[in-house]
Motif scaffolding. Structure first.
Motif, PDB file in Angstrom:
ATOM      1  N   CYS A  82       1.765   1.619   8.548  1.00  0.00           N
ATOM      2  CA  CYS A  82       2.828   0.803   7.943  1.00  0.00           C
ATOM      3  C   CYS A  82       2.229  -0.198   6.961  1.00  0.00           C
ATOM      4  N   THR A  83       1.096  -0.770   7.323  1.00  0.00           N
ATOM      5  CA  THR A  83       0.409  -1.676   6.401  1.00  0.00           C
ATOM      6  C   THR A  83       0.028  -0.937   5.125  1.00  0.00           C
ATOM      7  N   ALA A  84      -0.459   0.286   5.269  1.00  0.00           N
ATOM      8  CA  ALA A  84      -0.824   1.078   4.088  1.00  0.00           C
ATOM      9  C   ALA A  84       0.377   1.225   3.159  1.00  0.00           C
ATOM     10  N   SER A  85       1.526   1.568   3.712  1.00  0.00           N
ATOM     11  CA  SER A  85       2.725   1.740   2.881  1.00  0.00           C
ATOM     12  C   SER A  85       3.108   0.431   2.196  1.00  0.00           C
ATOM     13  N   ALA A  86       2.998  -0.667   2.918  1.00  0.00           N
ATOM     14  CA  ALA A  86       3.346  -1.964   2.330  1.00  0.00           C
ATOM     15  C   ALA A  86       2.395  -2.318   1.192  1.00  0.00           C
ATOM     16  N   LEU A  87       1.117  -2.008   1.373  1.00  0.00           N
ATOM     17  CA  LEU A  87       0.157  -2.298   0.299  1.00  0.00           C
ATOM     18  C   LEU A  87       0.428  -1.429  -0.932  1.00  0.00           C
ATOM     19  N   VAL A  88       0.875  -0.195  -0.709  1.00  0.00           N
ATOM     20  CA  VAL A  88       1.294   0.613  -1.866  1.00  0.00           C
ATOM     21  C   VAL A  88       2.385  -0.135  -2.633  1.00  0.00           C
ATOM     22  N   GLY A  89       3.320  -0.720  -1.906  1.00  0.00           N
ATOM     23  CA  GLY A  89       4.367  -1.514  -2.547  1.00  0.00           C
ATOM     24  C   GLY A  89       3.791  -2.658  -3.372  1.00  0.00           C
ATOM     25  N   ALA A  90       2.759  -3.303  -2.848  1.00  0.00           N
ATOM     26  CA  ALA A  90       2.156  -4.424  -3.582  1.00  0.00           C
ATOM     27  C   ALA A  90       1.549  -3.968  -4.905  1.00  0.00           C
ATOM     28  N   PHE A  91       0.843  -2.838  -4.872  1.00  0.00           N
ATOM     29  CA  PHE A  91       0.206  -2.352  -6.106  1.00  0.00           C
ATOM     30  C   PHE A  91       1.247  -1.800  -7.085  1.00  0.00           C
ATOM     31  N   LEU A  92       2.294  -1.161  -6.577  1.00  0.00           N
ATOM     32  CA  LEU A  92       3.402  -0.758  -7.460  1.00  0.00           C
ATOM     33  C   LEU A  92       4.045  -1.995  -8.089  1.00  0.00           C
ATOM     34  N   GLY A  93       4.261  -3.004  -7.261  1.00  0.00           N
ATOM     35  CA  GLY A  93       4.917  -4.222  -7.735  1.00  0.00           C
ATOM     36  C   GLY A  93       4.086  -4.957  -8.781  1.00  0.00           C
ATOM     37  N   ALA A  94       2.784  -4.728  -8.734  1.00  0.00           N
ATOM     38  CA  ALA A  94       1.893  -5.340  -9.728  1.00  0.00           C
ATOM     39  C   ALA A  94       1.854  -4.533 -11.022  1.00  0.00           C
ATOM     40  N   GLY A  95       2.580  -3.411 -11.048  1.00  0.00           N
ATOM     41  CA  GLY A  95       2.713  -2.673 -12.296  1.00  0.00           C
ATOM     42  C   GLY A  95       1.876  -1.412 -12.403  1.00  0.00           C
ATOM     43  N   LEU A  96       1.130  -1.058 -11.359  1.00  0.00           N
ATOM     44  CA  LEU A  96       0.355   0.185 -11.432  1.00  0.00           C
ATOM     45  C   LEU A  96       1.286   1.391 -11.328  1.00  0.00           C
ATOM     46  N   ALA A  97       0.870   2.482 -11.937  1.00  0.00           N
ATOM     47  CA  ALA A  97       1.633   3.731 -11.843  1.00  0.00           C
ATOM     48  C   ALA A  97       1.524   4.288 -10.419  1.00  0.00           C
ATOM     49  N   PRO A  98       2.470   5.148 -10.022  1.00  0.00           N
ATOM     50  CA  PRO A  98       2.561   5.570  -8.617  1.00  0.00           C
ATOM     51  C   PRO A  98       1.265   6.089  -8.004  1.00  0.00           C
ATOM     52  N   THR A  99       0.598   7.041  -8.659  1.00  0.00           N
ATOM     53  CA  THR A  99      -0.600   7.589  -8.003  1.00  0.00           C
ATOM     54  C   THR A  99      -1.731   6.577  -8.011  1.00  0.00           C
ATOM     55  N   ALA A 100      -1.825   5.812  -9.066  1.00  0.00           N
ATOM     56  CA  ALA A 100      -2.867   4.784  -9.130  1.00  0.00           C
ATOM     57  C   ALA A 100      -2.619   3.720  -8.077  1.00  0.00           C
ATOM     58  N   ALA A 101      -1.385   3.281  -7.948  1.00  0.00           N
ATOM     59  CA  ALA A 101      -1.049   2.251  -6.959  1.00  0.00           C
ATOM     60  C   ALA A 101      -1.366   2.740  -5.552  1.00  0.00           C
ATOM     61  N   THR A 102      -1.009   3.987  -5.281  1.00  0.00           N
ATOM     62  CA  THR A 102      -1.205   4.531  -3.937  1.00  0.00           C
ATOM     63  C   THR A 102      -2.687   4.664  -3.622  1.00  0.00           C
ATOM     64  N   THR A 103      -3.430   5.177  -4.580  1.00  0.00           N
ATOM     65  CA  THR A 103      -4.870   5.339  -4.374  1.00  0.00           C
ATOM     66  C   THR A 103      -5.544   3.974  -4.202  1.00  0.00           C
ATOM     67  N   ALA A 104      -5.162   3.015  -5.023  1.00  0.00           N
ATOM     68  CA  ALA A 104      -5.758   1.680  -4.914  1.00  0.00           C
ATOM     69  C   ALA A 104      -5.426   1.035  -3.568  1.00  0.00           C
ATOM     70  N   ALA A 105      -4.185   1.187  -3.129  1.00  0.00           N
ATOM     71  CA  ALA A 105      -3.773   0.568  -1.864  1.00  0.00           C
ATOM     72  C   ALA A 105      -4.530   1.172  -0.689  1.00  0.00           C
ATOM     73  N   LEU A 106      -4.636   2.493  -0.656  1.00  0.00           N
ATOM     74  CA  LEU A 106      -5.290   3.149   0.475  1.00  0.00           C
ATOM     75  C   LEU A 106      -6.785   2.849   0.478  1.00  0.00           C
ATOM     76  N   THR A 107      -7.382   2.762  -0.694  1.00  0.00           N
ATOM     77  CA  THR A 107      -8.805   2.419  -0.763  1.00  0.00           C
ATOM     78  C   THR A 107      -9.026   0.980  -0.304  1.00  0.00           C
ATOM     79  N   THR A 108      -8.171   0.100  -0.748  1.00  0.00           N
ATOM     80  CA  THR A 108      -8.269  -1.309  -0.354  1.00  0.00           C
ATOM     81  C   THR A 108      -8.208  -1.457   1.160  1.00  0.00           C
ATOM     82  N   LEU A 109      -7.234  -0.797   1.776  1.00  0.00           N
ATOM     83  CA  LEU A 109      -7.093  -0.888   3.232  1.00  0.00           C
ATOM     84  C   LEU A 109      -8.282  -0.239   3.932  1.00  0.00           C
ATOM     85  N   GLY A 110      -8.709   0.907   3.424  1.00  0.00           N
ATOM     86  CA  GLY A 110      -9.826   1.603   4.058  1.00  0.00           C
ATOM     87  C   GLY A 110     -11.121   0.807   3.994  1.00  0.00           C
ATOM     88  N   VAL A 111     -11.403   0.231   2.847  1.00  0.00           N
ATOM     89  CA  VAL A 111     -12.635  -0.556   2.703  1.00  0.00           C
ATOM     90  C   VAL A 111     -12.564  -1.807   3.574  1.00  0.00           C
TER      91      VAL A 111
END
Lengths: 280, 280, 280
Positions: free
Chosen positions: A213-242
């Protein structure tokens, strides 16, 4: 099916993957813009989701009343809909929020928790998928169940490996127009064409409730910051994983991991992401 | 009334108490089977309950919609019903889940939070008791209130000591057919005949919200792993008490205790349980 | 507009401010009386609010069903109503609890979360204000929105500084008869006449979700212990601010801050409050 994204061809706006620079830049953009992420999520994770969004620099709101959910969407930079502790009044709020977000051009994320486990849950999840989420993030079982319900699967069950799940996810993304992420030991992100994989995280993270659920919410944060869908999703999942793998190295167990993760989300920067992120 | 359980006569399947070997064996069985514990619980503790179940090796789910609660029971190894933040729609889900569990032979636990404090709450708790929970776990006031409502009490109030509460609990267990646990400074578990007592835990645990709810959820985990009612209850309360007292020794206050407890539930093993468990 | 409270003229019962002795005495009174604080609050903070109340020595209860909320108020020493995750059934419970509290002479606190952001939310908040809370605690935007809705504002928005907000709060307190607190980098407490300011806390506290809600709940604890409205509010905000700044100094990020704060609320005493409290 898994393409290695060529760093020189990647950028934060148009690729399924991300250059390391784009990855760090995305995090900095979240912190600079503090996007308001409107969550309709489950009771189990509301506190930890809000804290993860704050730690990463976003601004969380949890609003679900049918009387105000559409009005609130217009204040949001992104909407995250998570069906974890579902009931019919909440499902109605989810449908309204999804429609309002689509109408207003606000990106939205669907987290189809436990789709496939009961008919009630599967029906609501499919109804939300039909409203065309910007991003759908789930585990392999959830994505397979959803894709099956959409006609994209062939009775594939969770005994199948992630390669099968990835094939289904690619077709599912192509059919729905959503970016689809399957998270697990390795995370996959696809828009139906390209595929990014993220090999971060730690096994102990599965013993803390709600990190999907946190991963999904972080995707929302990166989308909300203006990243495109795949970029936002990849950035969010990497951020959480690291953040999760650094936190796990400091933790005696899942209790300390839950708090160390928030500390590491807060402390993460471009240098750390670049050093530890395993995105292909 | 309190019998000392003879270790050589105890076993994990048939006794109110547990040999030390059975105690450790129960924990190992939870970890080996990862039982799915279906919780209908209160908003305050959903996150911490899920995390405690994960830390001990079980698999938690929080599902309460009347549309799916019965379907979900069939996936569960045990059901835990906790009336903490009660409302009528949730009460209806609790009744349906209890009936579905009984019909399917799935063991279920009732945590009658604050029974006796308002008529609404007492009525719903009594209605659930009448559906014959496998185990009922509460504090002395709750059990006395419930037993009184069932005709087993005599206006006994919380100024009475635990000996009186234990007498009432034994009669209540005999009348209802449920295993009854009263938790407090010393915990008691009775099936109406034998009584086990557990002298573990730490006073600071009363300053962390919802550890009684955690206790009930852990009973669900041990039931779901196949232990008999009194054995499961005794094992769960000992597990929580031992983890709690080790965690308290490491904690500056209730904030650190909450997380250290999760770490210790995760790290607990047969050796630690045997060394620190005080079960009679 | 901000008066410096003369310590020799202040006391815990009748002043907008508090002598240092009264401040420590208030905390000791909470611990000695363990007041039952009845919360109708939001899903995000239920766990952390309950834990903060326990850490300070109060006794929390979360009860919201319309069937029992009025009955429960009669057991409470104070009631705290927080509209964070609002919906109409909860709003009805809030109205009933407010009326029951007023009728029974039980002090109650309103936390008007996000008042002004949607019409639904503003209408319910104003309706609750009209029921005359003992104390209203919000951030500057919330208080300005509420005061505007009551005719006390002039379209003042969040771009205005805290001096404007304080002026509005004073008029709002005078109009409503409530003690009004605006929390932020400096907190202000006013009954319409005198003003106390509290310069404690730490910037990292804004990255932990729900500490404003915790502040409102602690006001309930001090009210429930018998302190007068302005004294209770000032004591609660100082207690949270001092515990928060000590905790922040020990924390790597907002995850550790959340738990260290609970530990520090538990460890706080008259000497620490006197040394670190900045109340004027």
């Amino acid at each position: 099916m898994q393409h290695e994204i060529q760093p020189e061809r990647s950028n934060a706006e148009g690729s399924a993957g991300l250059t390391e620079a784009a990855l760090g830049g995305g995090l900095e953009r979240v912190r600079a813009t503090a996007p308001l992420v409107h969550n309709i999520t489950n009771f189990v994770v509301m506190n930890t989701t809000a804290n993860a969004l704050l730690a990463i620099g976003a601004s969380p709101a949890m609003v679900h009343a049918v009387e105000e959910v559409e009005a609130f969407v217009h204040h949001a930079a992104a909407v995250v809909i998570n069906i974890g502790t579902l009931s019919e009044p909440w499902a109605e709020a989810m449908r309204r929020a999804a429609d309002a977000a689509t109408a207003a051009g606000v990106p939205w994320v669907l987290d189809p928790v436990a789709a496939g486990v009961t008919p009630f849950r599967s029906a609501i999840a499919s109804d939300l998928v039909a409203r065309r989420p910007t991003v759908i993030r789930g585990n392999a079982s959830e994505i397979l169940a959803l894709a099956g319900g959409m006609g994209g699967g062939k009775g594939v069950d969770s005994t199948h490996g992630s390669t099968v799940a990835l094939d289904v996810a690619q077709r599912f993304a192509a059919e729905t127009g959503s970016t689809v992420a399957i998270t697990g030991e390795v995370d996959y992100v696809t828009d139906g064409g390209t595929v990014a994989s993220i090999a971060n995280g730690h096994a102990m993270m599965t013993m803390v409730t709600g990190l999907g659920c946190t991963a999904s919410a972080l995707v929302g944060a990166f989308l909300g910051a203006g990243l495109a869908p795949t970029a936002a999703t990849t950035a969010a999942l990497t951020t959480l994983g690291v953040a999760g793998e650094i936190a796990a190295a400091q933790s005696l167990g899942p209790g300390s991991l839950q708090l160390n993760l928030l500390d590491q989300l807060y402390r993460l920067d471009r240098t750390i992401l670049t050093r530890y992120g395993h995105v292909k």
